[in-house]
Motif scaffolding. Structure first.
Motif, PDB file in Angstrom:
ATOM      1  N   MET A 125      60.085  38.880  47.953  1.00 49.45           N
ATOM      2  CA  MET A 125      59.644  38.391  46.566  1.00 49.45           C
ATOM      3  C   MET A 125      58.830  39.568  45.957  1.00 49.45           C
ATOM      4  N   GLU A 126      59.558  39.776  44.812  1.00 54.39           N
ATOM      5  CA  GLU A 126      58.816  40.985  44.065  1.00 54.39           C
ATOM      6  C   GLU A 126      57.230  40.553  43.639  1.00 54.39           C
ATOM      7  N   SER A 127      56.325  41.701  43.488  1.00 55.77           N
ATOM      8  CA  SER A 127      55.235  41.567  42.864  1.00 55.77           C
ATOM      9  C   SER A 127      55.178  40.608  41.663  1.00 55.77           C
ATOM     10  N   ALA A 128      56.066  41.249  40.483  1.00 59.32           N
ATOM     11  CA  ALA A 128      56.091  40.539  39.550  1.00 59.32           C
ATOM     12  C   ALA A 128      56.634  39.130  39.500  1.00 59.32           C
ATOM     13  N   GLU A 129      57.317  38.591  40.494  1.00 59.85           N
ATOM     14  CA  GLU A 129      57.685  37.200  40.618  1.00 59.85           C
ATOM     15  C   GLU A 129      56.548  36.472  41.252  1.00 59.85           C
ATOM     16  N   ILE A 130      55.741  37.366  42.129  1.00 59.28           N
ATOM     17  CA  ILE A 130      54.427  36.566  42.796  1.00 59.28           C
ATOM     18  C   ILE A 130      53.360  36.128  41.461  1.00 59.28           C
ATOM     19  N   ARG A 131      53.118  37.079  40.806  1.00 63.28           N
ATOM     20  CA  ARG A 131      52.410  36.906  39.581  1.00 63.28           C
ATOM     21  C   ARG A 131      52.765  35.699  38.673  1.00 63.28           C
ATOM     22  N   ARG A 132      54.157  35.775  38.338  1.00 66.53           N
ATOM     23  CA  ARG A 132      54.640  34.735  37.314  1.00 66.53           C
ATOM     24  C   ARG A 132      54.621  33.546  38.163  1.00 66.53           C
ATOM     25  N   ARG A 133      54.940  33.211  39.372  1.00 69.46           N
ATOM     26  CA  ARG A 133      54.608  31.918  40.013  1.00 69.46           C
ATOM     27  C   ARG A 133      53.168  31.438  39.927  1.00 69.46           C
ATOM     28  N   TRP A 134      52.336  32.389  40.215  1.00 66.45           N
ATOM     29  CA  TRP A 134      51.005  32.187  40.265  1.00 66.45           C
ATOM     30  C   TRP A 134      50.604  31.431  38.820  1.00 66.45           C
ATOM     31  N   LEU A 135      50.720  32.183  37.830  1.00 70.33           N
ATOM     32  CA  LEU A 135      50.347  31.447  36.607  1.00 70.33           C
ATOM     33  C   LEU A 135      51.091  30.254  36.056  1.00 70.33           C
ATOM     34  N   SER A 136      52.551  30.315  36.302  1.00 68.52           N
ATOM     35  CA  SER A 136      53.132  29.086  36.158  1.00 68.52           C
ATOM     36  C   SER A 136      52.532  27.785  36.888  1.00 68.52           C
ATOM     37  N   PHE A 137      52.317  28.109  38.008  1.00 65.94           N
ATOM     38  CA  PHE A 137      51.892  26.944  39.168  1.00 65.94           C
ATOM     39  C   PHE A 137      50.515  26.260  38.427  1.00 65.94           C
ATOM     40  N   PHE A 138      49.534  27.034  38.099  1.00 64.73           N
ATOM     41  CA  PHE A 138      48.395  26.809  37.628  1.00 64.73           C
ATOM     42  C   PHE A 138      48.069  25.973  36.340  1.00 64.73           C
ATOM     43  N   GLU A 139      49.210  26.771  35.441  1.00 67.35           N
ATOM     44  CA  GLU A 139      49.410  26.160  34.272  1.00 67.35           C
ATOM     45  C   GLU A 139      49.888  24.793  34.034  1.00 67.35           C
ATOM     46  N   GLU A 140      50.882  24.395  34.997  1.00 61.95           N
ATOM     47  CA  GLU A 140      51.300  23.358  35.268  1.00 61.95           C
ATOM     48  C   GLU A 140      50.459  22.178  35.587  1.00 61.95           C
ATOM     49  N   ARG A 141      49.431  22.671  36.274  1.00 59.92           N
ATOM     50  CA  ARG A 141      48.225  21.905  36.633  1.00 59.92           C
ATOM     51  C   ARG A 141      46.998  21.888  35.803  1.00 59.92           C
ATOM     52  N   GLY A 142      47.288  22.159  34.594  1.00 56.66           N
ATOM     53  CA  GLY A 142      45.983  21.925  33.744  1.00 56.66           C
ATOM     54  C   GLY A 142      45.080  23.180  33.448  1.00 56.66           C
ATOM     55  N   HIS A 143      45.619  24.077  33.882  1.00 59.96           N
ATOM     56  CA  HIS A 143      44.822  25.492  33.676  1.00 59.96           C
ATOM     57  C   HIS A 143      45.440  26.316  32.541  1.00 59.96           C
ATOM     58  N   THR A 144      44.218  26.828  31.752  1.00 62.00           N
ATOM     59  CA  THR A 144      44.687  27.742  30.641  1.00 62.00           C
ATOM     60  C   THR A 144      44.808  28.859  31.375  1.00 62.00           C
ATOM     61  N   ALA A 145      46.009  29.816  30.960  1.00 61.11           N
ATOM     62  CA  ALA A 145      46.200  31.178  31.639  1.00 61.11           C
ATOM     63  C   ALA A 145      45.457  32.224  30.473  1.00 61.11           C
ATOM     64  N   VAL A 146      44.945  32.952  31.041  1.00 61.11           N
ATOM     65  CA  VAL A 146      44.367  34.011  30.314  1.00 61.11           C
ATOM     66  C   VAL A 146      44.822  35.353  30.488  1.00 61.11           C
ATOM     67  N   PRO A 147      45.100  36.235  29.573  1.00 57.43           N
ATOM     68  CA  PRO A 147      45.593  37.543  30.218  1.00 57.43           C
ATOM     69  C   PRO A 147      44.597  38.243  30.866  1.00 57.43           C
ATOM     70  N   SER A 148      45.085  39.239  31.886  1.00 54.64           N
ATOM     71  CA  SER A 148      43.949  40.090  32.326  1.00 54.64           C
ATOM     72  C   SER A 148      42.984  41.002  31.430  1.00 54.64           C
ATOM     73  N   ALA A 149      42.031  40.812  31.503  1.00 55.47           N
ATOM     74  CA  ALA A 149      41.003  41.746  30.828  1.00 55.47           C
ATOM     75  C   ALA A 149      41.340  43.204  30.983  1.00 55.47           C
ATOM     76  N   SER A 150      40.624  44.080  30.310  1.00 54.87           N
ATOM     77  CA  SER A 150      40.881  45.579  30.212  1.00 54.87           C
ATOM     78  C   SER A 150      40.219  45.998  31.519  1.00 54.87           C
ATOM     79  N   LEU A 151      40.822  47.127  31.984  1.00 55.44           N
ATOM     80  CA  LEU A 151      39.890  47.630  33.265  1.00 55.44           C
ATOM     81  C   LEU A 151      38.701  48.086  32.873  1.00 55.44           C
ATOM     82  N   ILE A 152      38.346  48.364  31.517  1.00 58.51           N
ATOM     83  CA  ILE A 152      37.223  48.807  30.987  1.00 58.51           C
ATOM     84  C   ILE A 152      35.897  47.812  31.090  1.00 58.51           C
ATOM     85  N   ALA A 153      35.240  47.633  31.725  1.00 57.39           N
ATOM     86  CA  ALA A 153      34.436  46.551  32.023  1.00 57.39           C
ATOM     87  C   ALA A 153      33.488  46.424  30.741  1.00 57.39           C
ATOM     88  N   ASP A 154      33.330  45.016  30.404  1.00 59.17           N
ATOM     89  CA  ASP A 154      32.336  44.678  29.237  1.00 59.17           C
ATOM     90  C   ASP A 154      31.282  44.254  29.710  1.00 59.17           C
TER      91      ASP A 154
END
Length: 889
Positions: free
Chosen positions: A1-30
């Motif tokens: 399983m490619e890394s991109a698919e691992i990432r896609r499955r993660w977000l999809s799984f938790f979104e289906e279970r009521g989680h709000t998916a938020v994009p990765s923040a910048s590496l520049i820490a706030d």
């Protein structure tokens, strides 16, 4: 399983279970305490601390992270890396231990066909905190994990906190058994190489007090709201799912190593040394691409230094493996192609990323050539003197002059069997920093502990900003600090920090300077406001001095800004947007904003560019901007979702953190940017924009400085006056001035050459007379004398050599002549071969003369030069030379 698919499955799984998916923040820490984001929970830290309300009770993300404390171990082990992705699911007062454990087990063990990762449940081992009976019972009784595969560990590995007073709690880790080929059995408590940690579930249920380290702090009590913070390492899961030995062999890194082998001719797995170099290259190039993608540019401070350090480490390892010429573009492109599947913005920004990376490579290859020679010389000298430590000033020279990161110097010195005086290096670096700039932290946070501002925010809520639509208004003082300490009142003359419930004052941010103005009380008291900052989210802190009367918390006030200043800043800010767009139109998307400052009547704009912008291009950009002004375009601001802003093509500034709702400033059909600043209503209000020029402020970053409105007009008026004066002087039209002035300068240079030639001939005419004045000192022809004042060092040297050449061949000769230039004595001394055979060296003679003159000097045995501070001592210096000739000959 490619890394991109691992990432896609993660977000999809938790979104289906009521989680709000938020994009990765910048590496520049706030976060002022962090350079870069080192963990998946960092962007959520304000929610856990209660500073900001979370966007939803359940959230999930795949966060980009960079850690560099163990950078020297990268490549040497298969576990250390600088960039990684942390998959996380978070609960803010919603589900707790049972929910987190159930979700984790489900996605890990659910079949691939059903949307899970399909891990064998029999290979999963669990650790819980020593006294966390609740977590163990859930794993054992609800999930069904056998008791023998559940281990209890201590506070170090299985208890989490942020390192400061606040939320904390026990952890439960999920580990995967890779089999007996990776070591002895016994679970993660015995062997963490075989039983690799995949996922850490943090149960935030307690509040901790102050203390050092991971274990030395008190637990104050339970949190009113229990939270969940989890982190699964995407690269570690990819390693398991792809059936490879380590993270370097996973899909997103192996392709980089394969490209590096093609460029160098080495083979992965053939030799330990090259394997280490290949892993370093793969890790560091990927990290570099991700950092540049988020707006970091190479530099000598902060996150820029992190990028420069890892880029140069990667490039050097390529050279060690035999690569020649430029290699960075090939490596960067393969990373973009691979990681772009997960982060499409890398593909969009390919050109900019390549430009920054190639510029750094070119700079380093140039530095490497010169710096390596300097280092080799220093190593040779150190070893010749019997030393084992390279001096700190040598390391500083390499860093300051040749751009060698100290880590590179440490590595290269270690390869030669030497250590480096790091303390001496860092002392010199600190001295340089202290001279270069003062700490700006006090400007941003005042003198107060941030907790004082948070307390105001907790009590009174966020400050309502009214400045987009008004420049004055009624308000109430909800917080007051005197000399950084919360106070109920302040008196005339006190330096204060005031928090209002609503304010028209713009707080410095996004490159725009803060408003100034006054806060008046009904009692007649007046506070002069000089600066406004936002030390914690949502709180405007007005800094100033009480001019008249007494100020108290709770008092009603009337706040008004300096409207003239605000309008001038607004003109500058709108002009910055126009400049940004015009530059992108002229240079392409690589001319992305890297910083700005908008002040009254002027602005500066930093942008990415590998080379200077040609003057003709700058002229075209300026013309384009002013043409837009004449079109009288309306300037409008609209609040919308971040996704809608992106769809509309709004430009976002690198390094800025944006929420789900953003403000988009649109200038007609010309420009559209995410911006929280204040602007004009129509481009005609700018009047005029004059670009003063551009310059380099760092590797791959240029800066334009410009004037706006009346300031631009005044500048051009002064220029016109100067042109009129030149017209009068040279008697020509404005368009003739360049040619006429160039002609005058040419004639002036020709005249100077003639004068120089005449002066040199006159000096050399004295040669014959000087030869005749030679004294015989124990068989040595000694010529001494003082030539006319003002003779240049070059002419004096020519005269000395000419006199030496006129003395009879084979006769030992010393020529020592003196002059005074700009009030300081100067000497040049030469010896011929016969004199040197008798021990007379020019360097020794110059040092004797210069010492008498109150200075120093040196050179080669045949010719040397020196000087001093006392022209009156020239006679004594001549005598000193004669004495030394007498003693030596």
């Amino acid at each position: 399983m490619e890394s991109a698919e691992i990432r896609r499955r993660w977000l999809s799984f938790f979104e289906e279970r009521g989680h709000t998916a938020v994009p990765s923040a910048s590496l520049i820490a706030d976060d002022p305490t962090l350079l870069l984001v080192p963990a998946g929970m960092v962007p959520f830290k304000p929610y856990f601390l209660g500073e900001v309300k979370p966007p939803a009770p359940r959230v999930t993300s795949v966060q980009k992270c960079v850690r560099t404390p163990d950078i020297e171990e990268v490549g040497k082990t298969t576990r250390h890396g600088t960039f990684f992705q942390m998959c996380g699911n978070f609960s803010f007062g919603d589900y707790f231990k049972e929910g987190a454990i159930t979700l984790a087990w489900e996605i890990l063990t659910k079949s691939v066909e059903e949307g899970g990762y399909g891990l064998d449940p029999e290979k999963l081992w669990i650790t819980v905190y020593l006294d966390d009976d609740e977590a163990e019972a859930i794993w054992r009784d609800k999930i069904g994990v056998p008791a023998e595969r559940i281990q209890r560990l201590g506070m170090g590995p299985n208890f989490w906190s942020m390192g400061v007073p606040g939320p904390c709690g026990p952890c439960s880790e999920i580990n995967y058994d890779r089999g007996p080929e990776f070591g002895v059995e016994g679970g993660p408590a015995v062997n963490d190489e075989r039983y690799v940690e995949l996922w850490n579930l943090v149960f935030m249920q307690y509040e901790r007090g102050p203390g050092e380290g991971k274990e030395d702090f008190p637990i104050i009590g339970d949190l009113p709201s229990k939270n969940i913070d989890t982190g699964l390492g995407l690269e570690r899961l990819a390693m398991i799912l792809q059936g490879v030995q380590n993270m370097y062999e996973t899909d997103t890194l192996r392709v980089v190593m394969d490209r590096a082998t093609e460029l160098t001719g080495v083979r992965y797995g053939a030799e330990q040394g090259t394997d280490v170099s290949l892993r370093v290259v793969a890790d560091h190039i990927r990290t570099s691409v991700m950092l540049i993608g988020d707006g970091v540019t190479p530099g000598n401070e902060g996150r820029g230094y992190v990028l420069r350090r890892i880029m140069r480490r990667a490039i050097r390892n390529m050279r060690l493996m035999g690569a020649t010429g430029s290699v960075v573009k090939d490596l960067v492109d393969i990373v973009i192609d691979t990681m772009g599947l997960q982060y499409p913005e890398l593909i969009t920004d390919r050109k900019r990323i390549e430009t920054v990376a190639l510029a750094e490579e070119a700079a380093f290859l140039k530095a490497l050539k010169g710096g390596t020679n300097i280092l080799e010389t220093a190593v040779t000298e150190t070893k010749a003197a019997g030393g084992q430590v390279l001096a700190g000033d040598k390391a500083f020279l390499l860093h300051d002059t040749w751009g060698f990161p100290i880590d590179l110097t440490l590595e290269m010195a270690a390869e030669q069997g030497l250590s480096v005086d790091e303390d001496g290096f860092r002392r010199l670096m600190q001295e340089q920093r202290d001279k270069a700039k003062a700490d700006a932290r006090a400007k941003k946070t005042g003198h107060a502990d941030l907790s004082a501002y948070r307390e105001v925010a907790d009590t009174s809520g966020a400050t309502e900003f009214t400045g987009y639509t008004s420049t004055a208004g009624e308000s109430t003082i909800v917080g007051l600090l005197v000399d950084g300490v919360p106070s109920p009142a302040a008196s005339e003359g006190d330096e204060v920090e005031v928090v209002l419930d609503r304010t028209p004052f713009y707080a410095e941010g996004g490159g725009q300077l803060a408003d100034t103005g006054r806060i008046r009380l009904d009692t007649g008291a007046v506070i002069e406001i000089r600066d406004v900052q936002k030390p914690v989210p949502g709180v405007h802190v007005h800094k100033g001095v009480v001019q008249v009367g007494e100020v108290t918390v709770g008092a009603p006030v009337f706040a008004s800004i300096d409207n003239t200043r605000r309008r001038a800043i607004a003109r500058a800010h709108s002009a910055t947007h126009l400049t940004h767009q015009a530059l992108r139109d002229a240079l392409g998307p690589t001319a992305a904003q890297a910083g700005s400052e908008n002040s009254p009547g002027r602005f500066r704009f930093d942008f990415g560019s590998p080379a200077a912008v040609p003057g003709t291009v700058l002229t075209d950009v300026e013309q384009r901007i002013n043409e837009v002004l004449s079109r009288e375009l309306d300037v409008q601001a609209e609040v919308m979702s971040i996704d809608e802003a992106k769809k509309q093509g709004a430009i976002a500034e690198f390094g800025e953190k944006y929420g789900e709702r953003v403000r988009v400033v649109t200038i007609g059909d010309f420009s559209k940017e995410l911006c929280g600043g204040t602007h004009v209503h129509n481009t005609a209000q700018l009047g005029l924009v004059k670009l003063l020029g551009e310059s380099s402020i760092g590797s791959g970053v240029r800066r334009i400085e410009a004037l706006v409105g009346v300031d631009a007009y005044n500048f051009l008026a002064r220029e016109h006056t100067v042109v009129a004066q030149l017209q009068e002087l040279v008697k020509g039209r404005p368009e003739e001035l360049p040619e006429k002035i160039a002609g005058m300068l040419g004639k002036l240079k020709d005249a100077e050459k003639e004068i120089e030639k005449f002066r040199a001939e006159k000096v050399l005419q004295a040669a014959a007379g000087l030869v005749e004045s030679a004294k015989d000192v124990r068989g040595v022809a000694l010529v001494t004398g003082q030539v006319p004042d003002g003779t240049s060092a070059d002419d004096l040297r020519k005269l000395v050599l000419d006199v030496r050449g006129r003395i009879q061949a084979g006769r030992p000769a010393v020529v020592a002549l003196f002059t005074t230039a700009n009030g300081r004595p100067l000497t040049v001394i030469a010896t011929n071969e016969a004199a040197r055979e008798r021990g007379l060296k020019a360097g020794d003679l110059v040092r004797a003369a210069a010492k008498t003159l109150g200075g120093g000097g040196g050179g080669k045995p045949d010719v040397a030069q020196g000087g001093g501070t006392n022209p009156a001592a020239i006679g004594d210096a001549v005598a000193a030379v004669e004495r030394l000739v007498t003693e030596t000959a």
